[in-house]
Scaffold this motif. Structure first.
Motif, PDB file in Angstrom:
ATOM      1  N   THR A  95       0.372  -0.660 -10.032  1.00  0.00           N
ATOM      2  CA  THR A  95       1.466  -0.606  -9.056  1.00  0.00           C
ATOM      3  C   THR A  95       1.245  -1.607  -7.938  1.00  0.00           C
ATOM      4  N   PHE A  96      -0.007  -1.723  -7.487  1.00  0.00           N
ATOM      5  CA  PHE A  96      -0.288  -2.674  -6.404  1.00  0.00           C
ATOM      6  C   PHE A  96       0.051  -4.098  -6.831  1.00  0.00           C
ATOM      7  N   ASN A  97      -0.154  -4.384  -8.121  1.00  0.00           N
ATOM      8  CA  ASN A  97       0.131  -5.732  -8.628  1.00  0.00           C
ATOM      9  C   ASN A  97       1.552  -5.874  -9.149  1.00  0.00           C
ATOM     10  N   GLN A  98       2.411  -4.898  -8.928  1.00  0.00           N
ATOM     11  CA  GLN A  98       3.743  -4.885  -9.559  1.00  0.00           C
ATOM     12  C   GLN A  98       4.537  -6.166  -9.279  1.00  0.00           C
ATOM     13  N   PHE A  99       5.030  -6.759 -10.340  1.00  0.00           N
ATOM     14  CA  PHE A  99       5.837  -7.981 -10.197  1.00  0.00           C
ATOM     15  C   PHE A  99       7.184  -7.838 -10.911  1.00  0.00           C
ATOM     16  N   GLY A 121      -9.251  10.834 -12.732  1.00  0.00           N
ATOM     17  CA  GLY A 121      -9.855   9.779 -11.926  1.00  0.00           C
ATOM     18  C   GLY A 121      -9.497   8.410 -12.465  1.00  0.00           C
ATOM     19  N   VAL A 122      -9.655   8.252 -13.763  1.00  0.00           N
ATOM     20  CA  VAL A 122      -9.357   6.955 -14.380  1.00  0.00           C
ATOM     21  C   VAL A 122      -7.851   6.677 -14.305  1.00  0.00           C
ATOM     22  N   LEU A 123      -7.061   7.714 -14.558  1.00  0.00           N
ATOM     23  CA  LEU A 123      -5.602   7.557 -14.550  1.00  0.00           C
ATOM     24  C   LEU A 123      -5.104   7.047 -13.196  1.00  0.00           C
ATOM     25  N   LEU A 124      -5.579   7.666 -12.126  1.00  0.00           N
ATOM     26  CA  LEU A 124      -5.126   7.257 -10.790  1.00  0.00           C
ATOM     27  C   LEU A 124      -5.551   5.825 -10.472  1.00  0.00           C
ATOM     28  N   LEU A 125      -6.755   5.465 -10.904  1.00  0.00           N
ATOM     29  CA  LEU A 125      -7.237   4.097 -10.648  1.00  0.00           C
ATOM     30  C   LEU A 125      -6.346   3.084 -11.366  1.00  0.00           C
ATOM     31  N   VAL A 126      -6.098   3.328 -12.646  1.00  0.00           N
ATOM     32  CA  VAL A 126      -5.302   2.384 -13.452  1.00  0.00           C
ATOM     33  C   VAL A 126      -3.877   2.288 -12.902  1.00  0.00           C
ATOM     34  N   ILE A 160      12.063   4.215  -7.004  1.00  0.00           N
ATOM     35  CA  ILE A 160      12.661   5.061  -8.044  1.00  0.00           C
ATOM     36  C   ILE A 160      12.488   4.433  -9.431  1.00  0.00           C
ATOM     37  N   VAL A 161      12.781   3.142  -9.537  1.00  0.00           N
ATOM     38  CA  VAL A 161      12.682   2.480 -10.847  1.00  0.00           C
ATOM     39  C   VAL A 161      11.244   2.488 -11.347  1.00  0.00           C
ATOM     40  N   ASN A 162      10.307   2.222 -10.439  1.00  0.00           N
ATOM     41  CA  ASN A 162       8.906   2.174 -10.875  1.00  0.00           C
ATOM     42  C   ASN A 162       8.396   3.559 -11.268  1.00  0.00           C
ATOM     43  N   VAL A 163       8.788   4.575 -10.512  1.00  0.00           N
ATOM     44  CA  VAL A 163       8.365   5.937 -10.861  1.00  0.00           C
ATOM     45  C   VAL A 163       8.944   6.301 -12.228  1.00  0.00           C
ATOM     46  N   TRP A 164      10.204   5.956 -12.443  1.00  0.00           N
ATOM     47  CA  TRP A 164      10.863   6.241 -13.726  1.00  0.00           C
ATOM     48  C   TRP A 164      10.089   5.613 -14.890  1.00  0.00           C
ATOM     49  N   GLN A 165       9.553   4.411 -14.640  1.00  0.00           N
ATOM     50  CA  GLN A 165       8.816   3.731 -15.714  1.00  0.00           C
ATOM     51  C   GLN A 165       7.392   4.266 -15.874  1.00  0.00           C
ATOM     52  N   LEU A 166       6.791   4.676 -14.765  1.00  0.00           N
ATOM     53  CA  LEU A 166       5.353   4.977 -14.793  1.00  0.00           C
ATOM     54  C   LEU A 166       5.023   6.433 -15.115  1.00  0.00           C
ATOM     55  N   TRP A 167       5.918   7.363 -14.708  1.00  0.00           N
ATOM     56  CA  TRP A 167       5.494   8.763 -14.813  1.00  0.00           C
ATOM     57  C   TRP A 167       5.232   9.208 -16.250  1.00  0.00           C
ATOM     58  N   LEU A 216       0.838  -1.210   0.000  1.00  0.00           N
ATOM     59  CA  LEU A 216       0.000   0.000   0.000  1.00  0.00           C
ATOM     60  C   LEU A 216       0.870   1.256   0.000  1.00  0.00           C
ATOM     61  N   LEU A 217       1.876   1.252   0.888  1.00  0.00           N
ATOM     62  CA  LEU A 217       2.780   2.404   0.970  1.00  0.00           C
ATOM     63  C   LEU A 217       3.501   2.602  -0.371  1.00  0.00           C
ATOM     64  N   TYR A 218       3.942   1.487  -0.928  1.00  0.00           N
ATOM     65  CA  TYR A 218       4.646   1.522  -2.213  1.00  0.00           C
ATOM     66  C   TYR A 218       3.746   2.132  -3.293  1.00  0.00           C
ATOM     67  N   THR A 219       2.472   1.713  -3.299  1.00  0.00           N
ATOM     68  CA  THR A 219       1.530   2.204  -4.307  1.00  0.00           C
ATOM     69  C   THR A 219       1.317   3.703  -4.149  1.00  0.00           C
ATOM     70  N   VAL A 220       1.137   4.129  -2.910  1.00  0.00           N
ATOM     71  CA  VAL A 220       0.909   5.564  -2.669  1.00  0.00           C
ATOM     72  C   VAL A 220       2.116   6.378  -3.142  1.00  0.00           C
ATOM     73  N   LEU A 221       3.322   5.909  -2.798  1.00  0.00           N
ATOM     74  CA  LEU A 221       4.531   6.649  -3.169  1.00  0.00           C
ATOM     75  C   LEU A 221       4.727   6.678  -4.682  1.00  0.00           C
ATOM     76  N   VAL A 222       4.609   5.512  -5.316  1.00  0.00           N
ATOM     77  CA  VAL A 222       4.872   5.436  -6.763  1.00  0.00           C
ATOM     78  C   VAL A 222       3.838   6.248  -7.540  1.00  0.00           C
ATOM     79  N   VAL A 223       2.555   6.051  -7.196  1.00  0.00           N
ATOM     80  CA  VAL A 223       1.511   6.775  -7.931  1.00  0.00           C
ATOM     81  C   VAL A 223       1.607   8.273  -7.632  1.00  0.00           C
ATOM     82  N   GLY A 224       1.883   8.602  -6.383  1.00  0.00           N
ATOM     83  CA  GLY A 224       1.996  10.017  -6.008  1.00  0.00           C
ATOM     84  C   GLY A 224       3.114  10.721  -6.759  1.00  0.00           C
TER      85      GLY A 224
END
Lengths: 440, 332
Positions: free
Chosen positions: B263-267, B253-258, B200-207, B109-117
């Motif tokens: 991120t929550f399912n990140q593998f 709204g849709v962007l944050l949900l997706v 850091i790696v996930n933010v780099w990929q997702l932003w 959960l913390l990871y998701t909040v940080l990465v999405v934020g």
């Protein structure tokens, strides 16, 4: 819902179930043709090298038998999961390589042909094979489901140039001597205040390598990973003592580079030895890597024992390492598969293939070949024949390797970033043992 | 079924009208007919959807209720039913498995909040910045999208090399060049630092994805509104808060949900960075399920954890869709 929709939904559901269930059922693998599929494990420096070595051998096989072989060499990181998928779906190759420590675990799935009758006859009977290697083909007292193809054993390889620089003339034979030697090798060679040459190198992030060393150190300390009832005893005092010795190389003795905690493959440690960044490595077969770098400043010695004069299981230097061959039960070309088993375990191909991979033949007769008369081979052969124990022959062996190997990986990570006490080792192994119990 | 014809005459009961009947035939309005052909045309797609999504999902739920291990794997259809045992093992807070599960849920959960934020903030900042015209804008837009265009594995492997303790570029710069950490080379992929490295790696990929979506949304905000606001003396921050944010809210709204679900399912990121087993500080829920399934061959437990994960995400998504996404006649 109108009639049209009901009809549509019914047809869809029935069709999906039919397709789904038929996909779950077994499948073909060659439709009875003179063509079989063989999954080989990665034994050489690369998958390409393996393909070259095996294609040469399989071409001769095809010429002799008329059976064509579809070869796929699979890396070690993928092999276990590929086998698992094949076992679950029933859709696999005709013949495949397995790590011999997985033999009992995979035997329990019932997915492989038992080695008896025609198959046993095809490989020329059990007596042709080295007894320690044959002991890894299945659970004790049960019909084996695999046959050895490559043999291996751990030895201690060291950099003779670094030994000479440090004034060391003989290889250590006990653990205490190892630590003393390693301390003499650990130094700052360029005077910049940072240690750049270490006594021992090890792939601390490799779950498999950790599991192997955990087993050897535990046995040398008088322990075992399972009791006679097959229950995990990873956290016994002896196992903890062995694992602590090993982790202490980095945590307490400071003779292993903290950066080794990030090494995921043995080959990375071998590179450290070749580059003069470390003096000693425990390895099964670094010779091809040495040759590819034209590295000649090396020598080999038996793995150090816990104490001088140890005998019996405490004098174990290695587990019986190696690769086995199995025939997939769902193969619809058993005749072709058995022919391939016969071919790969024949005296001539044993000599050819094991020479190509710097591994040990698993049939006695192959040792008559002059290529296996070298000192290194004799040393490894002696270890395999006289100082090696099979990994525990229980179905849970695969899980044990993962859980103990992971626990040691985490302990090395902890040592690299802080301190590790014997209590930490005890906790980590107890946790691994509990996870095993929960899974049973 | 009969076609209807619109009758333009007054009601038949109106007897006061004596004018001759003038029926003007209007073109018949085509009423949607339920033709069976439509169903048959989508049949292949529905079949594939069932095969690819629904059947594996149902099987996954079923696995959670059976004892599936190496002994039962080949004949998994007949594996013994164990009821809720797998769920009890996974949820028992006194067992090491249960403790690891709950700790991992919190960490994920913390990871998701940080990465999405971080991803959203970076994406929004870049989108607003590149919404105004200037020289080199197209070049920058392309440049910003590179991490998203690169295959995820390639980017993550490159980061793993850079984070390497001994030879990695990050320690070369921070320790060797800048002289930080008193010459001690930190481990970025071991211990507590591993969590930060993974973020850091996930933010780099997702932003860049957030950037792309928000940039598209900003294209629909008319410039006049900003001009009017500027004339009324609104500051840039006020314009952002009261114009930009509300006008991109549907896309947002849709962007944050997706992004949250991804991120929550990140593998992939932890698996490539750390291998099959992550450091404890960086173990997320999907790799934990993988470890329990394939590490200890306990597929029932892995299945139970997957079902719990599915339920958590379903409830969270349903709540979010109900409460946050804009209500329209099509998505209410």
């Amino acid at each position: 819902m109108n009639k049209q929709f009901k009809l549509f939904a019914s047809v869809t559901a029935v069709a999906a179930m039919t397709i789904g269930l038929s996909a779950c059922a077994s499948s073909d693998s060659g439709a009875g043709s003179e063509r079989i599929t063989y999954w080989a494990s990665n034994q050489g420096e690369s998958l390409t090298v393996d393909e070259e070595v095996l294609t040469e051998s399989l071409d001769r096989f095809t010429e002799e038998t008329g059976v064509e072989v579809d070869l796929e060499v699979i890396s070690w990181t993928d092999l276990y999961n590929r086998i698992l998928t094949a076992v679950t779906s029933g859709d696999g190759p005709d013949v495949l390589n397995i790590g011999n420590t997985w033999a009992v675990t995979l035997q329990q799935t019932g997915a492989f042909d038992p080695v008896e009758g025609d198959l046993l006859e095809a490989v020329g009977g059990a007596d042709r094979f080295l007894a320690p290697s044959w002991a890894t083909t299945g659970a004790e007292g049960e019909t084996p489901t695999s046959v050895p193809i490559y043999g291996q054993a751990y030895s201690m390889y060291y950099n003779t140039a670094l030994f000479a620089d440090a004034g060391i003339t003989t290889a250590p034979t006990t653990w205490d001597e190892l630590v003393t030697t390693a301390k003499a090798l650990t130094k700052d060679t360029d005077g910049d205040g940072t240690i750049d040459q270490w006594g021992v190198t090890h792939a601390g992030a490799s779950v498999t390598q950790n599991a192997h060393q955990g087993f050897i150190r535990g046995v040398q300390n008088g322990g075992s990973t399972f009791d006679s009832d097959g229950q995990g005893t990873f956290d016994s005092a002896e196992q903890v003592a062995g694992a602590t010795q090993f982790v202490n190389l980095m945590a307490v003795d400071k003779v292993m580079a903290p950066s080794d905690a990030e090494l995921t493959q043995e080959a990375m440690g071998v590179t450290n030895l070749i580059d003069g960044k470390a003096g000693i490595i425990f390895s099964q077969s670094p010779l091809k890597n040495f040759a590819s770098r034209d590295f000649t400043d090396w020598a080999v010695a038996p793995m150090p024992l816990n104490e001088a004069g140890d005998t019996g299981d405490k004098a174990t230097e290695s587990f019986v390492a190696g690769i086995n061959l199995s025939v997939f039960k769902n193969s619809d070309n058993k005749e072709g598969a058995y022919s391939l088993m016969n071919w790969l375990t024949s005296d001539a191909e044993q000599a050819q293939l094991n020479d190509a991979y710097s591994s040990l033949p698993v049939v006695d007769a192959a040792y008559d070949d002059e290529r296996f008369q070298t000192d290194v081979i004799k040393q490894k052969q002696d270890t395999l024949a006289n100082h090696a124990l099979p990994m525990p022959l229980v179905p849970e062996e695969g899980q044990m390797e993962t859980l103990v190997g992971t626990a040691l990986k985490n302990l090395f990570a902890q040592a690299a970033t802080g301190t590790v006490t014997e209590a930490d080792v005890q906790d980590a192994l107890t946790d691994a043992n509990n996870q095993m119990l929960a899974a049973q | 079924m009969s076609r209807s014809v619109i009758d333009s005459t007054p009601a038949a009961t109106d007897s006061s009208v004596s004018a001759p009947e003038t029926r003007i035939p209007l073109p018949p309005r085509r009423r949607r007919r339920r033709s069976p052909l439509a169903y048959w045309l989508i049949l292949p797609a529905v079949l594939l959807e069932l095969l690819v999504h629904l059947i594996p999902m149902v099987l996954g739920v079923w696995i959670a209720f059976i004892s599936l291990n190496q002994l039962t794997l080949t004949n998994w259809v007949n594996a013994p039913f164990v009821g809720l045992q797998n769920f009890m093992n996974g949820l028992d807070p006194n067992s090491s498995i249960g403790q690891a599960f709950f700790a991992t849920i919190g960490r994920t959960l913390l990871y998701t909040v940080l990465v999405v934020g971080f991803s959203w903030t970076l994406g929004m900042a870049a989108a607003v910045f590149l919404n105004s015209k200037f020289r080199g804008r197209a070049l920058l837009r392309t440049f910003f999208l590179v991490p998203y265009a690169l295959p995820a594995y390639v980017g993550t492997i490159a980061w793993a090399f850079m984070f390497n303790n001994r030879d990695g570029a990050i320690n070369q710069v921070l320790v060797d060049t800048m002289g930080l950490f008193d010459g001690d080379r930190p481990f970025w992929l071991l211990g507590d630092n591993a969590f930060g490295a993974m973020v850091i790696v996930n933010v780099w990929q997702l932003w860049p994805f957030a950037f792309l979506m928000l940039m598209a949304a900003l294209q629909n905000v008319p410039n006049d509104v900003y001009e009017a606001a500027a004339l009324d003396g609104a500051s840039l921050w006020q314009q952002f808060r009261t114009i930009t944010l509300p006008m991109v809210q549907p896309a947002n709204g849709v962007l944050l949900l997706v992004m949250s679900l991804w991120t929550f399912n990140q593998f992939n990121v932890p698996f490539v960075l750390f291998g099959a087993t992550s450091p404890e500080s960086a173990t997320l829920i999907s790799p934990l399920i993988y470890q329990n399934s394939f590490g200890s061959w306990n597929f029932g437990l892995g299945g139970a954890m997957s079902v719990l994960l599915l339920l958590v995400l379903l409830v969270a998504s349903a709540f979010y869709i109900r409460m946050v996404l804009p209500k329209g006649k099509n998505n209410d």
